[in-house]
Design a protein around this motif. Structure first.
Motif, short mmCIF file in Angstrom:
data_model
loop_
_atom_site.label_atom_id
_atom_site.label_comp_id
_atom_site.label_asym_id
_atom_site.label_seq_id
_atom_site.Cartn_x
_atom_site.Cartn_y
_atom_site.Cartn_z
N GLU A 167 0.86 -1.18 0.00
CA GLU A 167 0.00 0.00 0.00
C GLU A 167 0.90 1.23 0.00
N PHE A 168 0.72 2.07 -0.99
CA PHE A 168 1.55 3.27 -1.10
C PHE A 168 0.72 4.36 -1.75
N ASN A 169 0.56 5.45 -1.02
CA ASN A 169 -0.20 6.60 -1.51
C ASN A 169 0.18 7.80 -0.63
N HIS A 183 17.44 -0.32 -1.42
CA HIS A 183 18.81 -0.73 -1.10
C HIS A 183 19.07 -2.17 -1.54
N LEU A 184 18.04 -3.01 -1.46
CA LEU A 184 18.18 -4.41 -1.83
C LEU A 184 17.98 -4.66 -3.32
N GLY A 185 17.63 -3.62 -4.06
CA GLY A 185 17.38 -3.78 -5.49
C GLY A 185 16.02 -4.37 -5.79
N ILE A 186 15.08 -4.20 -4.87
CA ILE A 186 13.71 -4.71 -5.02
C ILE A 186 12.79 -3.57 -5.43
N GLN A 187 12.08 -3.75 -6.52
CA GLN A 187 11.19 -2.70 -7.02
C GLN A 187 9.94 -2.60 -6.15
N VAL A 188 9.62 -1.39 -5.72
CA VAL A 188 8.40 -1.14 -4.96
C VAL A 188 7.26 -0.87 -5.94
N GLU A 189 6.13 -1.52 -5.69
CA GLU A 189 4.94 -1.35 -6.51
C GLU A 189 3.78 -0.95 -5.60
N ALA A 190 2.97 0.01 -6.03
CA ALA A 190 1.90 0.54 -5.19
C ALA A 190 0.56 -0.09 -5.49
N TRP A 191 -0.09 -0.64 -4.44
CA TRP A 191 -1.52 -0.89 -4.55
C TRP A 191 -2.24 0.20 -3.78
N SER A 192 -3.49 0.44 -4.12
CA SER A 192 -4.26 1.58 -3.58
C SER A 192 -3.47 2.88 -3.73
N PRO A 193 -2.96 3.17 -4.94
CA PRO A 193 -2.09 4.33 -5.11
C PRO A 193 -2.78 5.67 -4.91
N LEU A 221 -0.81 10.07 -9.31
CA LEU A 221 -0.15 9.06 -10.14
C LEU A 221 1.15 9.59 -10.74
N ARG A 222 1.17 10.87 -11.05
CA ARG A 222 2.42 11.47 -11.53
C ARG A 222 3.46 11.52 -10.42
N TRP A 223 3.02 11.79 -9.21
CA TRP A 223 3.92 11.76 -8.05
C TRP A 223 4.52 10.38 -7.87
N ASP A 224 3.69 9.34 -7.97
CA ASP A 224 4.19 7.96 -7.93
C ASP A 224 5.27 7.76 -8.99
N TRP A 225 4.95 8.20 -10.19
CA TRP A 225 5.86 8.02 -11.33
C TRP A 225 7.22 8.65 -11.03
N GLN A 226 7.19 9.88 -10.54
CA GLN A 226 8.44 10.59 -10.28
C GLN A 226 9.17 10.04 -9.06
N ARG A 227 8.46 9.35 -8.19
CA ARG A 227 9.10 8.68 -7.06
C ARG A 227 9.71 7.33 -7.48
N PRO A 233 -3.29 1.55 -10.67
CA PRO A 233 -4.61 2.05 -10.27
C PRO A 233 -5.71 1.16 -10.82
N LYS A 234 -6.78 1.01 -10.03
CA LYS A 234 -7.91 0.18 -10.43
C LYS A 234 -9.07 1.06 -10.86
N SER A 235 -9.69 0.71 -11.98
CA SER A 235 -10.93 1.37 -12.36
C SER A 235 -11.73 0.44 -13.26
N SER A 236 -13.05 0.53 -13.16
CA SER A 236 -13.92 -0.25 -14.03
C SER A 236 -14.63 0.63 -15.05
N HIS A 237 -14.26 1.91 -15.12
CA HIS A 237 -14.90 2.85 -16.04
C HIS A 237 -13.91 3.30 -17.11
N GLU A 238 -14.32 3.21 -18.35
CA GLU A 238 -13.41 3.54 -19.46
C GLU A 238 -12.84 4.94 -19.33
#
Length: 299
Positions: A167-169, A183-193, A221-227, A233-238
């Motif tokens: 969870e990262f937001n 530090h460990l070379g592990i990519q962080v991925e955000a759920w509930s961004p 989402l741009r902040w996430d990108w730059q971090r 992100p989850k969405s069910s609407h086009e």
């Protein structure tokens, strides 16, 4: 040029898209159509899990979406996760075959331990290492691992996790975990961004949205990108699916990135203690069952 095809190289050399779409809290029908729309609008990464109860619908969406666009399976990055109730060596291996069947795939690009079930996640990881070496998954990783559990896993692992999905937001940043994983070379991925309504309605974020002529969601989402955080992100609407990907025509200043950094409240929506596998008084951790789920879903 930045976009939905932009990737980050994981610690095993696999290229992972930096922005994708999740299907949490979607029934099979909704997941299917969301995946088709996402692929149509340029998304190349889909995140699902057995716990969501919609692997079958997601698989149908992948199949139909790729066919409609005349794309190959290799053009898409698919993530799924080991269900908490399946954890353990033999049970993980057996359950994974069912997951592939529901997804209608011969392999997945990334397999994650959904939550670190105490007393089982080491054996689960050993099974995932076998799947990795057997070529059934291109990369393996974890989800919701704090630093203590990550270090414990690494003490028993022969393969370092490629990803830690957490969870990262703006109100839940866990900078100590981000720094440790980096530090460990592990990519962080955000759920509930997007952090739900609290982040989207935050006055500082909405000031930035007005400044850049973007929505609050796009600013986050741009902040996430730059971090450097991979985001799903989850969405069910086009309309929202398209909006969530429209973050490549602006850049937050360093000062504005820091403004969002300062919004952290260490406020999580889910914790270990909420589940019965960690706390006998916690809520059951059952697979979500939707009305349109296949009758043999748990097979």
């Amino acid at each position: 040029m930045e976009g939905l095809t932009t990737t980050t190289k994981l610690n095993n050399g696999v290229e992972m898209p930096r922005l994708g779409m999740g299907v949490w809290k979607s029934d099979n029908t909704t997941a299917k159509h969301s995946v088709i729309e996402a692929l149509k609008h340029g998304y190349r990464m889909i995140d699902v899990a057995k716990q969501y109860g919609n692997e079958a619908g997601t698989g149908e969406g992948i199949k139909e979406g790729l066919a409609a666009l005349k794309m190959n399976r290799k053009d898409l990055f698919v993530t799924t996760k080991v269900f908490n109730g399946d954890q353990g060596y033999d049970t993980t291996l057996h359950a994974f075959e069912g997951q592939l069947k529901r997804l209608q795939l011969t392999y997945v690009d990334l397999l994650l331990i959904h939550w670190p079930v105490d007393g089982k996640y080491i054996d689960t990881w050993k099974a995932m290492e076998k799947l990795y070496h057997d070529g059934k998954v291109r990369a393996i990783g974890v989800s919701n691992f704090n630093n203590e559990r990550m270090d414990d896993l690494l003490a028993h692992a022969t393969v370092t996790p490629a990803v830690n999905q957490m969870e990262f937001n703006p109100i839940c940043q866990d900078q100590d975990i981000v720094e440790h994983d980096n530090h460990l070379g592990i990519q962080v991925e955000a759920w509930s961004p997007l952090g739900g309504g609290e982040s989207l309605s935050d006055p500082e974020i909405n000031k930035l949205a007005e400044k850049y002529g973007k929505s609050a969601a796009q600013v986050i989402l741009r902040w996430d990108w730059q971090r450097g955080i991979v985001t799903i992100p989850k969405s069910s609407h086009e309309k929202r699916i398209v909006e969530n990907s429209d973050i490549f025509d602006f850049e937050l200043s360093d000062e504005d990135v820091e403004t969002i950094n300062k919004l952290d409240k260490d406020k999580r929506s889910l914790t270990y203690d909420m589940f019965q596998w960690h706390n006998p008084k916690g809520a059951p951790d059952d697979v979500d069952k939707w009305d349109d789920s296949p009758a043999d879903y748990k097979a």
